[in-house]
Design a protein around this motif. Structure first.
Motif, PDB file in Angstrom:
ATOM      1  N   ASN A  24       0.903  -1.519   0.361  1.00 32.74           N
ATOM      2  CA  ASN A  24       0.210  -0.470   0.164  1.00 32.74           C
ATOM      3  C   ASN A  24       1.335   1.451   0.337  1.00 32.74           C
ATOM      4  N   LEU A  25       1.808   0.979   0.878  1.00 36.28           N
ATOM      5  CA  LEU A  25       3.261   2.611   0.908  1.00 36.28           C
ATOM      6  C   LEU A  25       3.129   2.560  -0.749  1.00 36.28           C
ATOM      7  N   ASP A  26       3.780   1.674  -1.139  1.00 36.57           N
ATOM      8  CA  ASP A  26       4.853   1.552  -2.488  1.00 36.57           C
ATOM      9  C   ASP A  26       3.708   2.074  -3.804  1.00 36.57           C
ATOM     10  N   GLU A  27       2.158   2.236  -3.211  1.00 40.64           N
ATOM     11  CA  GLU A  27       0.916   1.976  -4.753  1.00 40.64           C
ATOM     12  C   GLU A  27       0.683   3.417  -4.414  1.00 40.64           C
ATOM     13  N   GLY A  28       1.188   4.462  -2.799  1.00 42.21           N
ATOM     14  CA  GLY A  28       0.932   5.526  -2.687  1.00 42.21           C
ATOM     15  C   GLY A  28      -0.542   5.598  -2.176  1.00 42.21           C
ATOM     16  N   ARG A  29      -1.491   4.349  -1.274  1.00 42.41           N
ATOM     17  CA  ARG A  29      -2.773   3.637  -0.775  1.00 42.41           C
ATOM     18  C   ARG A  29      -2.541   4.412   0.295  1.00 42.41           C
TER      19      ARG A  29
ATOM     20  N   SER B 225       2.274   3.593  11.147  1.00 39.58           N
ATOM     21  CA  SER B 225       2.905   4.145  11.560  1.00 39.58           C
ATOM     22  C   SER B 225       3.549   3.409  12.965  1.00 39.58           C
ATOM     23  N   ASP B 226       2.547   3.296  13.681  1.00 35.92           N
ATOM     24  CA  ASP B 226       3.141   2.222  14.698  1.00 35.92           C
ATOM     25  C   ASP B 226       3.865   1.525  14.550  1.00 35.92           C
ATOM     26  N   LEU B 227       3.517   0.800  13.596  1.00 34.16           N
ATOM     27  CA  LEU B 227       3.474  -0.763  13.436  1.00 34.16           C
ATOM     28  C   LEU B 227       4.707  -1.128  12.538  1.00 34.16           C
ATOM     29  N   ALA B 228       5.173  -0.365  12.103  1.00 37.07           N
ATOM     30  CA  ALA B 228       5.733   0.337  10.309  1.00 37.07           C
ATOM     31  C   ALA B 228       7.097  -0.127  11.760  1.00 37.07           C
ATOM     32  N   THR B 229       6.889   1.217  12.552  1.00 41.67           N
ATOM     33  CA  THR B 229       8.240   1.780  14.118  1.00 41.67           C
ATOM     34  C   THR B 229       8.440   0.739  14.441  1.00 41.67           C
ATOM     35  N   ALA B 230       7.538  -0.261  15.514  1.00 42.16           N
ATOM     36  CA  ALA B 230       7.794  -1.783  15.584  1.00 42.16           C
ATOM     37  C   ALA B 230       8.500  -2.347  15.229  1.00 42.16           C
ATOM     38  N   ALA B 231       7.904  -2.421  13.965  1.00 43.01           N
ATOM     39  CA  ALA B 231       8.897  -3.434  12.317  1.00 43.01           C
ATOM     40  C   ALA B 231      10.680  -2.973  12.250  1.00 43.01           C
ATOM     41  N   ALA B 232      10.664  -1.905  12.728  1.00 43.48           N
ATOM     42  CA  ALA B 232      11.786  -1.169  12.871  1.00 43.48           C
ATOM     43  C   ALA B 232      12.433  -1.600  13.520  1.00 43.48           C
ATOM     44  N   VAL B 233      12.139  -1.252  15.305  1.00 46.98           N
ATOM     45  CA  VAL B 233      12.909  -1.555  16.483  1.00 46.98           C
ATOM     46  C   VAL B 233      12.921  -2.985  16.397  1.00 46.98           C
TER      47      VAL B 233
ATOM     48  N   THR C 228       8.049  11.217   0.591  1.00 50.19           N
ATOM     49  CA  THR C 228       8.250   9.946  -1.251  1.00 50.19           C
ATOM     50  C   THR C 228       8.856   8.886   0.111  1.00 50.19           C
ATOM     51  N   ASP C 229      10.404   9.269   0.766  1.00 49.27           N
ATOM     52  CA  ASP C 229      11.622   8.872   1.223  1.00 49.27           C
ATOM     53  C   ASP C 229      10.785   8.172   2.450  1.00 49.27           C
ATOM     54  N   VAL C 230      10.139   8.654   3.251  1.00 53.86           N
ATOM     55  CA  VAL C 230       9.666   7.807   4.282  1.00 53.86           C
ATOM     56  C   VAL C 230       9.405   6.685   4.161  1.00 53.86           C
ATOM     57  N   ARG C 231       8.119   7.120   3.007  1.00 52.48           N
ATOM     58  CA  ARG C 231       7.261   5.721   2.515  1.00 52.48           C
ATOM     59  C   ARG C 231       8.166   4.476   2.398  1.00 52.48           C
ATOM     60  N   HIS C 232       9.057   4.842   1.232  1.00 51.25           N
ATOM     61  CA  HIS C 232      10.242   4.337   0.719  1.00 51.25           C
ATOM     62  C   HIS C 232      11.086   3.415   2.077  1.00 51.25           C
ATOM     63  N   LEU C 233      10.996   3.986   3.203  1.00 50.03           N
ATOM     64  CA  LEU C 233      11.672   3.969   3.940  1.00 50.03           C
ATOM     65  C   LEU C 233      11.286   2.352   5.030  1.00 50.03           C
ATOM     66  N   THR C 234       9.850   3.349   4.879  1.00 50.81           N
ATOM     67  CA  THR C 234       8.642   2.093   5.948  1.00 50.81           C
ATOM     68  C   THR C 234       8.505   0.705   5.734  1.00 50.81           C
ATOM     69  N   ALA C 235       8.051   1.089   4.276  1.00 48.90           N
ATOM     70  CA  ALA C 235       8.121  -0.741   3.625  1.00 48.90           C
ATOM     71  C   ALA C 235       9.397  -1.238   3.379  1.00 48.90           C
ATOM     72  N   GLY C 236      10.177  -0.180   2.619  1.00 49.20           N
ATOM     73  CA  GLY C 236      11.435  -1.267   3.282  1.00 49.20           C
ATOM     74  C   GLY C 236      11.971  -2.106   5.019  1.00 49.20           C
ATOM     75  N   LEU C 237      11.021  -1.800   5.511  1.00 45.45           N
ATOM     76  CA  LEU C 237      11.025  -1.685   7.164  1.00 45.45           C
ATOM     77  C   LEU C 237       9.909  -2.996   6.740  1.00 45.45           C
ATOM     78  N   LEU C 238       9.047  -2.480   7.004  1.00 43.44           N
ATOM     79  CA  LEU C 238       8.094  -3.149   6.900  1.00 43.44           C
ATOM     80  C   LEU C 238       8.410  -4.829   5.909  1.00 43.44           C
ATOM     81  N   ARG C 239       8.814  -4.869   5.360  1.00 43.15           N
ATOM     82  CA  ARG C 239       8.680  -5.909   4.630  1.00 43.15           C
ATOM     83  C   ARG C 239      10.638  -7.042   4.880  1.00 43.15           C
ATOM     84  N   LEU C 240      11.327  -6.218   5.377  1.00 41.29           N
ATOM     85  CA  LEU C 240      12.375  -6.753   6.360  1.00 41.29           C
ATOM     86  C   LEU C 240      11.720  -7.601   7.569  1.00 41.29           C
ATOM     87  N   HIS C 241      10.767  -6.809   8.624  1.00 37.48           N
ATOM     88  CA  HIS C 241       9.893  -7.746   9.295  1.00 37.48           C
ATOM     89  C   HIS C 241       9.089  -8.842   9.080  1.00 37.48           C
ATOM     90  N   ALA C 242       8.672  -8.614   7.144  1.00 36.78           N
ATOM     91  CA  ALA C 242       7.505  -9.667   6.921  1.00 36.78           C
ATOM     92  C   ALA C 242       8.867 -11.101   6.660  1.00 36.78           C
TER      93      ALA C 242
END
Length: 442
Positions: free
Chosen positions: A305-310, A332-340, A372-386
């Motif tokens: 969803n983040l990559d597609e701008g939705r 946004s909270d879950l993405a932060t947790a995923a990053a941690v 845009t950078d934040v969305r890409h970074l968050t998407a990357g962290l979410l994939r890493l968490h997955a």
């Protein structure tokens, strides 16, 4: 599954030998060293016997090199006289010591110089495992240490460690050796006549297969070792009984991978069949997550969803689909947790860039590129968490298969470290994880 409590095990003065065993590459050496450090700092007089040729144990203990002689480890914060010594098995030197201890000087020299003996002591199948047990028996007999921790040889099969002492003892005390030894026992011309007449067919065949000089070396070796052969089997049997004694505890070490746990299950069954005391399973390099509530599926969906701008930031810390009610998860909270969860060590937080006094707030940043950078970074962290959650799920399935087969085996889970262990501090950290029993789920 029952939790393996290791502190009571190493604190019990009745525990005299701990044997760390398992498949290769699962962390037996590190486990043995970490237990040695912890036991010494809790008041035990410990010697760690390793068979690992990589010499990582010596480096982590601050020793230039290890050899066949126990060396004291400095920097141990022991109480009540606790000390730690470490050594690395020298297979050939241990065999030489046996010869020197059980033969007259002249005969010992003849054996040590014999070409067949040199080949046997340097690389005969099972020699390393046998000599590890010989060294264990020697250390136990000295009574200088009240706890011996053994890091077993990296065998392809866990059975080699149990079988090798008997196998080599049987070879050295077997019918073939006794047959070769017969001429030497007869002695003189009668012995040569017996060799030339009674064994001409056998020695002729063996000479063709093995070479005449090799056979002569074997016979010379056998003649010199005549008085020692019975001792090999006697010591092998004594060591085997020592491994079965109540003061011995086996720790099977594995990682949460299919092959390693299959080997561990096989070893658990063999130890039970041989009536050897199993303390439990050390499950090394177990991965965890600080955001286990965010599943791999949800993390992947959020990243897409983040990559597609939705997704848009609603300004109050919640995220949702554009134009939809604010009922979606707090991504946004879950993405932060995923990053941690996914990044081993958090990077230092950057200070906000100071604005130039002549630049208006509205002109400081456009916002578009940053979003845009934040969305890409968050998407990357979410994939890493997955991906991390997929690893956790696979490890859990593997553990469940093992515990279903062996529900009675106590297990200590050791959290994976971001890097290798290089010093005593690292070994202490492993010791803390070992004795925690089970890794926290969050």
């Amino acid at each position: 599954m029952p939790v393996l409590e290791l502190d009571p095990l190493i604190d019990d003065l009745g525990t005299r030998i701990i044997v760390c065993c398992g498949a290769g590459g699962v962390g037996k050496t590190t486990t043995a060293a970490a237990l040695g450090v912890r036991a010494a700092e809790r008041g035990r007089r410990v010697v760690v016997l390793t068979i690992d040729p990589a010499r990582r144990l010596a480096q982590s203990m601050g020793i230039d090199s290890l050899d066949n002689t126990p060396r004291k480890v400095d920097g141990i914060k022991g109480s009540d006289g606790g000390e730690l010594h470490a050594m690395m098995l020298d297979m050939k030197r241990t065999f030489d010591e046996i010869v020197e201890a059980h033969a007259e000087p002249e005969r010992a020299r003849a054996i040590l110089e014999n070409p067949f003996y040199q080949s046997l002591s340097a690389g005969f199948a099972g020699t390393q495992e046998y000599m590890a047990m010989e060294k264990l028996g020697q250390l136990r007999a000295r009574d200088e240490w009240d706890l011996i921790i053994v890091d077993t040889p990296p065998s392809r099969s866990a059975l080699d460690f149990l079988d090798a002492p008997k196998r080599l003892g049987s070879f050295l005390d077997g019918k073939f050796i006794k047959l070769l030894m017969a001429p030497a026992k007869v002695g003189g011309r009668a012995g040569m006549k017996f060799l030339n007449v009674g064994m001409s067919m056998m020695t002729g065949t063996l000479g063709k297969l093995l070479g005449g000089q090799f056979l002569k070396d074997v016979q010379t070796f056998v003649a010199a070792m005549d008085t020692m052969f019975g001792g090999f089997r006697t010591r092998a049997d004594a060591t085997y009984r020592l491994l079965q004694a109540p003061g011995t505890a086996f720790l099977v070490v594995a990682t949460p991978e299919r092959d390693a746990l299959r080997e561990a299950a096989y070893f658990v069954e063999r130890l039970a069949a041989e009536e050897m005391p199993l303390a439990g399973l050390v499950l090394n390099r177990v991965h965890g997550s600080g955001a286990a509530g965010l599943s791999a599926e949800r993390a992947r969906a959020a990243a897409e969803n983040l990559d597609e701008g939705r997704m848009t930031d609603r300004g109050d810390g919640k995220a949702g689909l554009s134009g939809s009610p604010a009922t979606s998860p707090e991504l946004s909270d879950l993405a932060t947790a995923a990053a941690v969860s996914s990044v081993p060590e958090a990077a230092p937080t950057a200070e906000p860039a100071a604005q130039h006094p002549d630049v208006d707030d509205a002109d400081a940043v456009t916002g578009t590129d940053t979003d845009t950078d934040v969305r890409h970074l968050t998407a990357g962290l979410l994939r890493l968490h997955a991906e991390r959650m997929r690893v956790l799920a696979r490890e859990q399935r593997t553990r469940d298969r093992f515990t279903a087969l062996h529900p009675e085996v106590a297990v200590a889970e050791v959290a994976a470290l971001p890097g290798d262990v290089h010093d005593l501090a690292g070994l202490r950290a492993i010791g803390d994880r070992l004795t925690a029993g089970r890794m926290p789920s969050a």
